[in-house]
Motif scaffolding. Structure first.
Motif, PDB file in Angstrom:
ATOM      1  N   GLN A 143      36.057  35.821  32.537  1.00  0.00           N
ATOM      2  CA  GLN A 143      34.854  36.734  32.588  1.00  0.00           C
ATOM      3  C   GLN A 143      34.220  36.305  33.768  1.00  0.00           C
ATOM      4  OE1 GLN A 143      34.316  39.328  30.722  1.00  0.00           O
ATOM      5  NE2 GLN A 143      36.365  38.876  29.905  1.00  0.00           N
ATOM      6  N   SER A 158      31.902  43.691  31.286  1.00  0.00           N
ATOM      7  CA  SER A 158      33.231  43.379  31.310  1.00  0.00           C
ATOM      8  C   SER A 158      33.933  43.216  29.939  1.00  0.00           C
ATOM      9  CB  SER A 158      33.510  41.790  32.160  1.00  0.00           C
ATOM     10  OG  SER A 158      34.933  41.748  32.116  1.00  0.00           O
ATOM     11  N   LYS A 160      41.422  41.900  31.981  1.00  0.00           N
ATOM     12  CA  LYS A 160      40.043  42.434  31.819  1.00  0.00           C
ATOM     13  C   LYS A 160      39.652  43.433  32.674  1.00  0.00           C
ATOM     14  CE  LYS A 160      37.932  39.369  35.365  1.00  0.00           C
ATOM     15  NZ  LYS A 160      39.010  38.826  35.892  1.00  0.00           N
ATOM     16  N   LEU A 188      33.819  44.088  43.833  1.00  0.00           N
ATOM     17  CA  LEU A 188      34.716  44.053  42.416  1.00  0.00           C
ATOM     18  C   LEU A 188      35.987  43.813  43.033  1.00  0.00           C
ATOM     19  CD1 LEU A 188      33.233  46.528  40.029  1.00  0.00           C
ATOM     20  CD2 LEU A 188      32.600  44.095  40.530  1.00  0.00           C
ATOM     21  N   LEU A 195      28.013  39.925  42.446  1.00  0.00           N
ATOM     22  CA  LEU A 195      27.572  40.527  41.056  1.00  0.00           C
ATOM     23  C   LEU A 195      26.338  40.850  41.201  1.00  0.00           C
ATOM     24  CD1 LEU A 195      29.822  38.682  38.516  1.00  0.00           C
ATOM     25  CD2 LEU A 195      30.133  40.964  39.278  1.00  0.00           C
ATOM     26  N   TRP A 238      26.261  46.907  33.818  1.00  0.00           N
ATOM     27  CA  TRP A 238      27.511  46.725  34.307  1.00  0.00           C
ATOM     28  C   TRP A 238      27.878  45.635  33.201  1.00  0.00           C
ATOM     29  CZ3 TRP A 238      29.253  41.723  35.338  1.00  0.00           C
ATOM     30  CH2 TRP A 238      28.305  40.562  35.396  1.00  0.00           C
ATOM     31  N   ILE A 284      36.359  45.104  34.625  1.00  0.00           N
ATOM     32  CA  ILE A 284      34.664  45.062  35.190  1.00  0.00           C
ATOM     33  C   ILE A 284      34.449  46.574  35.440  1.00  0.00           C
ATOM     34  CG2 ILE A 284      33.031  44.157  36.693  1.00  0.00           C
ATOM     35  CD1 ILE A 284      34.920  41.927  37.100  1.00  0.00           C
TER      36      ILE A 284
END
Length: 799
Positions: free
Chosen positions: A751, A779, A786, A718, A767, A777, A788
């Motif tokens: 996104q 977002s 944003k 991430l 991901l 998971w 995540i």
């Protein structure tokens, strides 16, 4: 000319119509009266000295025939005379010999008058000979001149000869009757069918219909009044029947509950028709289903639904309420019931057909007459109503059977309506309960309890709802809404809106943005319905988003009443929320109100059915609700929210509410400070190692070493993606509660998207690895970029 010898002179007549003449012994007219001159057109001077034969219309026919008198003239009979104009006139006559003289007196009257007198006389004699009606003639002082009632007549209620009405009537009744008769005397207007109460000697009071007309002499002067009293028994029976049917319509069918409807029927029939009544319904009817069609003997699948007794108690040997009717024999009266016929029978026949085993269950000890009537609707036997006479000596008659058949027919429709409502209501309630969430929730952010009561205490399902939606990062969304209208349409709309709210909440939108999307959805729903009903498609909604980490709560309203907040210290507050437009209006923004909540605060969200009571001021009712919530929460410790909710709803629904009531109570929780850890890093690939080391150290301090490997991989992927695609600064946060949440925030609004990498690709698997290592998971966007997030279970896979 011929003459008959019928003696018509025994009849009553008027002297004014009698023609007289004097004849000698040869039949010569010596003189006659003015009436004779008026009848034949000859004066006495003109006719004097003429033989009576010259007056005959057909003298060629010879002399009169009949009972002989002098000069060949019959003593009585009929003759056809000729008027001066030549018109024939038939008369009836009688010749009376004058003592001491050879002359004879002729008395004659036109036959048409004689016929009328005869008919009148026969009518009057027949009228006075009746024993079912009472006839009287009264003079100008209203004294009885003539009557067909004697003192020995049973139920005689007319005064005897010379008596007055007050002798047989109560003073008030006599005064009313004499006033009515005097009006007849004064005006000449007859009185027809006036209902009169008459006190008969040695008989209970009776009702009669009084008719009266004035009697007059030939000049038209009143001479008295004639009265005719006819008993009202038939009319009373018919009126009693209509009154019972009207009362049955008013008392039966006012409820949409099959048991209440059955009990209303039983309680009406006692004492209206009998002394003991019970109603049995098919088992399926209790559930709202159609009963099976009956064929032959055996099980009727009936259960006793209602009972009523004139004494207030039912013999214990009889089948009691709730008991199932046993297997029945194939007997005549049961076959008639299956065909929809009402059966009248006696105790002996009923006992013999039921047999010694069943008779004690269905035949009361003093019962002597019974009526059975099916509750027959749409070709189905919904049940049976049975009515016995035990204390009343009179048995049932055919009129009772017909009356019960009509009452049972109407009651069957009410039972069927209640049955169908039960079925539809059960389906609606099932749908509503399936669409509503669990009434209690216990999650890291809040402890919550919801309550819902349909309008009318269950009479009509509506569109109110509440929801508790757990969100990522331990946040929670609290929702309460109210769809316009009632019934399945409102319930279906509620289900669609609740699903939409959950979907939008999963996108982790801000409250105002979520209500905007929901407003668009309601407008589209309105476009789907008939144009005439678009104005009734709408809803209100309150959406609250609470974060237990920051203890911040963001609230937005779409035309909904404001929430109530009770702080841990017991103080209550109505939160001032900017009221946005109801959903479906469109074109206007929604505003967010933010406040910080202390742990243990109770937040109350509700629909207007809880505060819109009896037209009271809404603001005053909201204030009263806040005080009630505060009082119920002030019990020391943490009072049960479910109990508080039941108490609040019960107070508001003591009278069945006209609108649905939905209430959601949530007690907030806060995450301890040592359960979170946060770091900020610049957009430098070198900081990936630093981020991994920070996470490893924090997990060790929390005793979560078994999550170190997976968490390092998640953080690496991430943070690397954030540095590569978003830039800095980058925020990293760990949240520990019942799950471990790892959050990475960056300034980009792009996104992330999970894709399947080809075997030749050097990247694109980050991901995918995150999805494999976590339970979920996602977002969410914010004003600054944003975030995540990824969740892991705290339980070790080995466990």
């Amino acid at each position: 000319m011929g003459a008959s010898t019928d003696d018509a002179w025994g009849l009553s007549f008027s002297f004014d119509d009698i023609v007289t003449a004097v004849l000698d012994d040869q039949g010569v007219v010596l003189c006659w009266s003015q009436a004779a001159a008026d009848l034949l057109g000859h004066t006495a001077e003109e006719i004097r000295g003429s033989p009576v034969w010259s007056l005959l219309a057909a003298p060629s026919h010879g002399r009169c025939q009949g009972r002989p008198h002098r000069a060949g003239i019959p003593s009585t009979g009929r003759a056809m005379l000729r008027h001066r104009s030549g018109q024939p006139i038939e008369v009836a006559f009688r010749v009376v010999r004058l003592e001491g003289s050879s002359q004879g007196l002729v008395l004659a009257v036109p036959v048409q008058h004689l016929v009328m007198w005869s008919e009148d006389n026969a009518f009057v004699r027949a009228l006075f000979a009746q024993d079912q009606i009472q006839v009287g003639i009264h003079d100008l002082d209203l004294r009885t001149v003539r009557t067909n009632v004697t003192s020995e007549a049973p139920g005689g209620s007319a005064p005897l000869h010379g008596g007055r009405l007050r002798e047989v009537l109560s003073p008030q009744d006599a005064e009313d009757a004499e006033s009515a008769l005097r009006r007849v005397l004064d005006t000449g207007v007859p009185l027809i069918g006036w209902e009169q109460r008459v006190r008969a000697p040695q008989v209970s009071d009776r009702q009669w219909f009084l008719s009266a007309f004035r009697l007059e002499d030939p000049p038209g002067r009143p001479t008295g009044v004639a009265t005719i009293l006819t008993p009202t028994a038939a009319k009373e029976r018919e009126r009693h029947r209509l009154d019972l049917l009207h009362e049955a319509s008013a008392r039966i069918g006012g409820s949409l509950d099959v048991l209440r409807t059955s009990q209303d029927l039983a309680e009406f029939l006692v004492p209206a028709l009998g002394d003991l009544v019970w109603v049995e319904l098919a088992d399926a009817v209790f559930k709202g289903d159609e009963p099976p069609k009956l064929a032959g003997a055996g099980l009727w699948y009936l259960r006793r639904a209602a009972m009523a007794s004139a004494t207030g108690s039912v013999p214990s040997v009889l089948l009691q309420l709730g008991m199932t009717v046993p297997r029945m024999p194939d007997v005549p009266f049961l076959r008639s019931l299956r065909r929809g016929e009402t059966v009248l029978t006696g105790v002996r026949e009923a006992s013999e057909q039921l047999g010694p085993e069943l008779a004690p269950l269905f035949v009361p000890e003093r019962g002597h007459s019974v009526l059975y009537s099916p509750l027959f609707a749409r070709g189905l036997v919904l049940g049976v109503v049975v009515i016995w006479r035990t204390d009343r000596p009179d048995p049932f008659v055919e009129e009772d059977r017909e009356l019960l058949a009509e009452i049972a027919s109407r009651a069957a429709l009410s039972v069927d309506n209640a049955r169908r409502y039960t079925r539809e209501h059960r389906a609606a309630v099932a749908l509503q309960h399936r669409l509503l969430p669990r009434t209690t929730s216990d999650i890291p952010a809040v402890e919550a309890a919801g309550s819902y009561v349909p309008a009318g205490g269950g009479a009509d399902i509506g569109g109110d709802w509440f929801d508790v939606i757990p969100l990522p990062s331990l946040r929670v969304a609290l929702v309460v809404g109210d769809v316009v209208g009632h019934g399945l349409h409102a319930t279906a709309t509620m289900g669609r809106l609740r699903t939409a709210v959950q979907t939008l909440a999963d996108l982790e939108l801000e409250p105002d943005e979520l209500l905007t999307h929901l407003d668009d959805l309601v407008q589209r729903l309105a476009e789907e319905v008939d144009p005439a009903q678009r104005d009734v498609v709408g809803a209100t909604c309150l959406y609250a988003l609470y974060d237990p980490v920051t203890r911040q709560c963001a609230v937005a309203s779409a035309g909904h009443p404001p929430p109530v907040l009770v702080r841990p210290d017991g103080t209550a507050q109505v939160i001032e929320v900017a009221p946005g437009p109801p959903l479906g209006v469109g074109g206007m923004p929604f505003e967010v109100t933010s406040l910080r909540l202390e742990p243990g605060s109770v937040l109350a969200l509700y629909t207007d059915g809880l505060v819109a009571l009896g037209g009271q001021d809404i603001e005053a009712e909201v204030s009263r609700l806040a005080n009630s919530v505060a009082a119920l929460c002030d019990g020391g410790g943490s009072p049960c929210l479910a109990g508080i909710g039941r108490a609040l709803v019960s107070r508001a629904t003591e009278v069945p509410p006209r609108d649905d009531v939905a209430l959601l109570l949530a007690r907030t929780r806060a995450l301890p400070g040592d359960s979170t850890a946060a770091w900020r890093f610049p957009a430098d690939p070198a900081i990936v190692t630093e981020a991994r080391e920070a996470v490893t150290g924090q997990l060790a301090s929390w005793g979560l070493d078994h999550l170190t490997f997976a968490t390092e991989l998640i953080v690496s992927e991430l943070v690397t993606n954030a540095i590569r695609y978003a830039g800095g600064p980058i925020a990293l946060r760990l949240i520990r509660d019942n799950v471990l949440v790892c959050e990475v925030s960056d300034p980009s609004n792009t996104q992330p998207r999970l894709r399947r990498a080809r075997w030749t690709d050097e990247g694109g698997r980050g991901l995918y690895l995150v999805a494999q290592l976590t339970t979920r998971w996602g977002s969410r966007c914010s004003q600054n970029g944003k975030t995540i997030w990824a969740e892991q279970s705290l339980v070790s896979p080995a466990e």
